[in-house]
Design a protein around this motif. Structure first.
Motif, short mmCIF file in Angstrom:
data_model
loop_
_atom_site.label_atom_id
_atom_site.label_comp_id
_atom_site.label_asym_id
_atom_site.label_seq_id
_atom_site.Cartn_x
_atom_site.Cartn_y
_atom_site.Cartn_z
N MET A 51 41.50 44.17 32.49
CA MET A 51 41.13 42.76 32.42
C MET A 51 42.38 41.87 32.38
O MET A 51 42.36 40.73 32.83
N ARG A 52 43.47 42.42 31.82
CA ARG A 52 44.72 41.66 31.79
C ARG A 52 45.21 41.39 33.22
O ARG A 52 45.67 40.30 33.55
N GLY A 53 45.07 42.41 34.08
CA GLY A 53 45.47 42.26 35.47
C GLY A 53 44.60 41.26 36.21
O GLY A 53 45.09 40.50 37.04
N TRP A 54 43.31 41.25 35.89
CA TRP A 54 42.38 40.33 36.57
C TRP A 54 42.67 38.87 36.24
O TRP A 54 42.20 37.97 36.91
N MET A 55 43.46 38.64 35.16
CA MET A 55 43.79 37.26 34.77
C MET A 55 44.98 36.72 35.56
O MET A 55 45.27 35.53 35.51
N ARG A 56 45.68 37.61 36.23
CA ARG A 56 46.86 37.19 37.01
C ARG A 56 46.45 36.62 38.37
O ARG A 56 45.51 37.14 38.97
N ASP A 57 47.19 35.66 38.85
CA ASP A 57 46.91 35.09 40.16
C ASP A 57 47.60 35.95 41.22
O ASP A 57 48.61 35.55 41.80
N GLN A 58 47.08 37.16 41.38
CA GLN A 58 47.76 38.12 42.23
C GLN A 58 46.73 38.91 43.00
O GLN A 58 45.70 39.28 42.44
N HIS A 59 47.02 39.20 44.24
CA HIS A 59 46.09 40.03 45.00
C HIS A 59 46.15 41.45 44.45
O HIS A 59 47.20 42.02 44.25
N SER A 60 44.98 42.02 44.19
CA SER A 60 44.92 43.40 43.68
C SER A 60 43.73 44.07 44.36
O SER A 60 43.29 43.64 45.41
N TYR A 61 43.17 45.11 43.73
CA TYR A 61 42.01 45.77 44.33
C TYR A 61 40.76 44.89 44.22
O TYR A 61 39.76 45.14 44.87
N SER A 62 40.81 43.87 43.34
CA SER A 62 39.73 42.87 43.32
C SER A 62 40.38 41.50 43.14
O SER A 62 41.49 41.41 42.62
N PRO A 63 39.70 40.43 43.57
CA PRO A 63 40.34 39.12 43.45
C PRO A 63 40.51 38.73 41.99
O PRO A 63 39.76 39.21 41.13
N PRO A 64 41.48 37.86 41.68
CA PRO A 64 41.63 37.46 40.28
C PRO A 64 40.43 36.64 39.80
O PRO A 64 39.70 36.07 40.61
N VAL A 65 40.24 36.61 38.49
CA VAL A 65 39.23 35.72 37.91
C VAL A 65 39.73 34.30 38.12
O VAL A 65 40.91 34.01 37.85
N GLY A 66 38.88 33.43 38.61
CA GLY A 66 39.32 32.05 38.86
C GLY A 66 39.34 31.25 37.56
O GLY A 66 38.58 31.54 36.63
N ILE A 67 40.20 30.25 37.52
CA ILE A 67 40.20 29.35 36.36
C ILE A 67 38.83 28.66 36.32
O ILE A 67 38.34 28.18 37.34
N GLY A 68 38.22 28.66 35.15
CA GLY A 68 36.88 28.05 35.00
C GLY A 68 35.75 29.05 35.19
O GLY A 68 34.59 28.72 34.95
N GLU A 69 36.08 30.26 35.62
CA GLU A 69 35.04 31.29 35.79
C GLU A 69 34.89 32.09 34.51
O GLU A 69 35.85 32.23 33.73
N VAL A 70 33.69 32.67 34.34
CA VAL A 70 33.48 33.52 33.17
C VAL A 70 34.44 34.70 33.25
O VAL A 70 34.72 35.21 34.34
N MET A 71 35.00 35.10 32.10
CA MET A 71 35.94 36.24 32.08
C MET A 71 35.21 37.49 32.54
O MET A 71 34.19 37.87 31.97
N ARG A 72 35.77 38.12 33.58
CA ARG A 72 35.14 39.32 34.14
C ARG A 72 35.25 40.48 33.15
O ARG A 72 36.31 40.71 32.55
N ALA A 73 34.15 41.21 32.99
CA ALA A 73 34.16 42.42 32.16
C ALA A 73 32.97 43.27 32.55
O ALA A 73 31.91 42.73 32.91
N LEU A 74 33.14 44.56 32.41
CA LEU A 74 32.00 45.45 32.55
C LEU A 74 31.24 45.39 31.22
O LEU A 74 31.85 45.23 30.17
N ALA A 75 29.93 45.52 31.28
CA ALA A 75 29.15 45.43 30.05
C ALA A 75 27.82 46.12 30.25
O ALA A 75 27.45 46.49 31.38
N LEU A 76 27.13 46.29 29.13
CA LEU A 76 25.79 46.89 29.16
C LEU A 76 24.82 45.90 28.54
O LEU A 76 25.15 45.25 27.54
N GLY A 77 23.66 45.77 29.12
CA GLY A 77 22.70 44.83 28.58
C GLY A 77 21.28 45.24 28.86
O GLY A 77 21.01 46.31 29.44
#
Ligand SMILES: NC(=O)c1ccc[n+]([C@@H]2O[C@H](COP(=O)([O-])OP(=O)(O)OC[C@H]3O[C@@H](n4cnc5c(N)ncnc54)[C@H](OP(=O)(O)O)[C@@H]3O)[C@@H](O)[C@H]2O)c1
Length: 342
Positions: A51-77
């Motif tokens: 999740m730390r990597g997803w906060m960076r404005d950097q191209h990775s295996y998935s796009p970064p979390v955008g400013i103003g978007e809900v913090m990405r996380a895997l979860a169970l519900g």
């Protein structure tokens, strides 16, 4: 009754270790469902170093979390209501639900979870993404052979603890590297690792030489940095290094520290290969079946470190980087009977 959602959105891109200011805690009403959508009450959020990597404005295996978007996380519900025929109300699902109380999903990336197989927190842990990482990373990328020595770093953590136990199941020697005497005791006494190295009090290069006299056949790297260099200095001929993660580098303000002694790959005819768990998504059911069988037979254990309260997210998340978690770090957002009973 109209529902209210609380969520953490990304407010800024932190430099170094994130603090609470990186996110904003928002309250908003839950909107009505569109056709194909599902409303999920989030119960357990998986807190992952990635999740730390997803906060960076950097191209990775998935796009970064955008400013103003809900913090990405895997979860169970639990599905509260559904306008999607694939997911019925009352069923449990896991997927990218985010750090929030309610998620509206179009069903993409959702997997139904069967609570009869194991208590729900296990589906965020050994039977979830981190368990899948250990299983496919070790078996597919590491290719361990019975009698070989497998070394894993962050060994008392979610991925590492499972890697070492699968190595034992496959007839290998397992050596874990972890921070502190208590975690090392847990590895050898509770999880039957053959040896454990406390990197906080021992010189890892020397300790690897002693615990792996014939060299390391598989090194499963979760931390990078100096510990990766120590492993490279102790390889057996034909060794395989699995690059799973490099947590020691995730909050660097400068460049990532690469291994200075990578030429030992040449000397030892060794290989180093990266793995990404999501590449194996189609094979998760196969791994879950086998791992659940090992759990039922008492061969595979997992430990969950569950912290209560969505609002504690920023402080709970950074525990990962100080080694304050002991086992799979999970944020419990809401109680469900089967979660409470676990
Ligand atoms: N490639 C993939 O698909 C994939 C998927 C999931 C996870 N991962 C990676 O796997 C690794 C482990 O993740 P996890 O979810 O299982 O976390 P975890 O091991 O449960 O927790 C992180 C642990 O890392 C250790 N650590 C933190 N800072 C460190 C440092 N500077 N040096 C050495 N150890 C340090 C701490 O243990 P100690 O107390 O022992 O220091 C901490 O408890 C991470 O690198 C993660 O990014 C990769």
């Amino acid at each position: 009754m109209s529902l209210v959602n609380h969520r953490f959105i990304l407010a800024s891109r932190p430099v170094g270790m994130p603090t609470r200011e990186a996110w904003a805690y928002r309250q908003e009403p839950v909107r009505d469902l569109q056709p194909g959508e599902v409303l999920i009450k989030v119960l357990l959020v998986s807190l992952d170093p990635a999740m730390r990597g997803w906060m960076r404005d950097q191209h990775s295996y998935s796009p970064p979390v955008g400013i103003g978007e809900v913090m990405r996380a895997l979860a169970l519900g639990k599905v509260v209501s559904s306008a999607n025929p694939k997911f019925q109300a009352g069923k449990y699902v896991s997927g990218p639900l985010g750090v929030q109380e309610y998620c509206i999903s179009d069903g993409k990336g959702l997997i139904e979870v069967d609570p009869r197989v194991a208590p729900l927190p296990k589906f965020v842990s050994v039977l979830g993404m981190t368990g899948m990482t250990a299983y496919f990373g070790l078996l597919e990328t590491g290719q361990p052979v019975a009698g070989e020595t497998v070394v894993v770093s962050a060994a008392a953590g979610a991925v590492g603890s499972i890697v070492g136990q699968i190595a034992k199941i496959k007839g290998c020697r397992a050596v874990g590297i972890a921070g502190g005497a208590e975690k090392c005791r847990y590895l050898t006494k509770d999880l039957s690792f053959d040896a454990a190295i406390d990197y906080k009090s021992e010189k890892v290069t020397d300790a690897l030489r002693t615990t792996c006299p014939a060299g390391i056949n598989v090194y499963f790297d979760n931390v990078g940095g100096e510990i990766l260099e120590a492993a490279l200095a102790n390889l057996a001929r034909g060794a395989r290094i699995v690059i799973c993660g490099a947590i020691s580098q995730y909050n660097n303000t400068g460049a990532i520290q690469g291994p200075r002694n990578y030429m030992s790959l040449l000397v030892k005819r060794a290989s180093m290969k990266g793995m990404l768990v999501f590449d194996y998504a189609a094979r998760y059911p196969e791994a879950i079946r086998e791992m659940a069988g090992w759990m039922a037979a008492g061969k595979l254990k997992s430990r969950e470190d569950i912290v209560d309260g969505l609002e504690t997210f920023p402080e709970t998340f950074v525990k990962l980087f100080g080694g304050e978690n002991f086992g799979k770090l999970i944020l419990r957002v809401a109680d469900d009977e089967s979660v409470a009973a676990a």
